[in-house]
Write an enzyme that holds these catalytic residues in place. Structure first.
Site, short mmCIF file in Angstrom:
data_model
loop_
_atom_site.label_atom_id
_atom_site.label_comp_id
_atom_site.label_asym_id
_atom_site.label_seq_id
_atom_site.Cartn_x
_atom_site.Cartn_y
_atom_site.Cartn_z
N HIS A 129 -1.55 14.63 -0.68
CA HIS A 129 -0.11 14.87 -0.87
C HIS A 129 0.58 15.09 0.47
O HIS A 129 1.69 14.62 0.70
CB HIS A 129 0.13 16.12 -1.73
CG HIS A 129 -0.37 16.01 -3.14
ND1 HIS A 129 -1.46 16.71 -3.60
CD2 HIS A 129 0.08 15.29 -4.20
CE1 HIS A 129 -1.65 16.43 -4.88
NE2 HIS A 129 -0.73 15.57 -5.27
N SER B 194 -6.52 16.19 -7.33
CA SER B 194 -6.53 17.57 -7.84
C SER B 194 -7.67 17.75 -8.84
O SER B 194 -8.22 18.83 -8.97
CB SER B 194 -5.20 17.89 -8.52
OG SER B 194 -4.16 17.73 -7.59
N LYS C 194 -3.93 5.58 -4.53
CA LYS C 194 -5.04 6.02 -5.42
C LYS C 194 -4.64 5.76 -6.87
O LYS C 194 -5.43 5.29 -7.67
CB LYS C 194 -5.36 7.49 -5.21
CG LYS C 194 -6.57 7.87 -6.00
CD LYS C 194 -6.77 9.36 -6.05
CE LYS C 194 -7.30 9.72 -7.40
NZ LYS C 194 -6.29 10.36 -8.25
N GLY D 16 0.97 7.40 -3.62
CA GLY D 16 -0.37 7.08 -3.12
C GLY D 16 -0.96 5.87 -3.83
O GLY D 16 -0.74 5.68 -5.02
#
Ligand code: PAF
Length: 278
Positions: free
Chosen positions: A37, A187, A150, A148
């Protein structure tokens, strides 16, 4: 750094910046911030004069039985990290502000983008993501927003929504930030027990080997079978392993950019990763 749950204060602050000719870059998050982040925030600061982050655990993108209630909420630590990273404003909307109606207005993401990959096993997830991101965009009114890679499917969907709805916001995708052993930062990595954490980088290793083998002309189905076998041998329960267009997530076309996408459960954590096939 301003942190606020007041829509009036958010609006007045952003209006002031716009009037002063200052550009605004935005990083939406669900909190529980990690270095991934903070890399998005650093990019936001490079792209505009002002950087805004939101923290909102969005109920509409969690399905029944998913981890909405238990999703890690770490507001104090998040605010401290954002302040040291030079964020100008943190938007902290309440659930009732985002979804005042019992049956909220929702964005319906086209099936071709939402029913594959993560969307196939998380029905409605991307409608929830698009619905909250559209609300956040309208509240923050950024010039640029940073996401992101991801969550690559999310990035493709947001780009398409911005284009289709003519939102006039630049969407920047940032390469996945990884731990030193290759595991994509997330996370949800916190859900991994110690022995699972030690095995988790296998996902990235298997994808890397498969991407290389595809580049060398390997046959997709044979490589897929072998890769799934390696994941299972390391204790993963694979959800999907697909090779798709990097632009529209459809079929790979010769000469067009493509990526490998995978999701797999390891204990209580559902890990996702993706890589370009160059
Ligand atoms: O990527 C995330 O953290 C979330 O999906 C987002 C974009 C903040 C929407 O809730």
């Amino acid at each position: 750094m301003i942190s606020t749950d007041s829509a009036d204060r958010l609006r007045a602050t952003i209006d002031g910046w716009h009037k002063a000719g200052e550009t605004v870059a935005f990083v939406p998050t669900m909190g529980n911030l990690h270095d991934g982040h903070l890399a998005l925030l650093a990019e936001a600061k490079r792209r505009a004069v002002r950087a805004v982050t939101s923290i909102f655990v969005n109920p509409t993108q969690f399905g029944p039985g998913e981890d909405y209630e238990s999703y890690p909420r770490t507001r104090e630590a998040d605010l401290a990290a954002l302040e040291s990273a030079g964020c100008d404003l943190v938007w902290l909307p309440a659930v009732e502000r985002m979804y005042p109606l019992e049956q909220p207005f929702m964005v319906q993401v086209p099936d071709s983008l939402s029913n594959c990959l993560c969307g196939a096993s998380r029905p409605g997830h991307f409608d929830g993501v698009a619905s909250v991101v559209l609300r956040l965009f309208n509240q923050v009114r950024p010039d640029v927003a940073v996401f992101g890679e991801k969550d690559y499917q999310q990035l493709v969907i947001i780009r398409q929504m911005v284009e289709d709805l003519a939102l006039g916001i630049g969407i920047v995708g940032l390469p996945t930030v990884r731990e030193s052993d290759g595991l994509a930062m997330s996370s949800r990595n916190a859900y991994l027990a110690d022995d699972e954490r030690a095995r988790a980088p296998v996902l990235n290793r298997v994808l890397t080997e498969m991407a290389e083998a595809l580049c060398e002309g390997g046959e997709f189905n044979a490589l897929r079978r072998a890769s799934l076998g390696k994941l299972e041998a390391a204790g993963f329960r694979p959800d999907y392993l697909e090779w798709r267009s990097a632009e529209h997530l459809g079929e790979v076309r010769p000469g067009q950019p493509s990526r490998l996408f995978a999701a797999a459960w390891l204990g209580k954590a559902r890990l996702i990763d993706n890589l370009p096939v160059n």
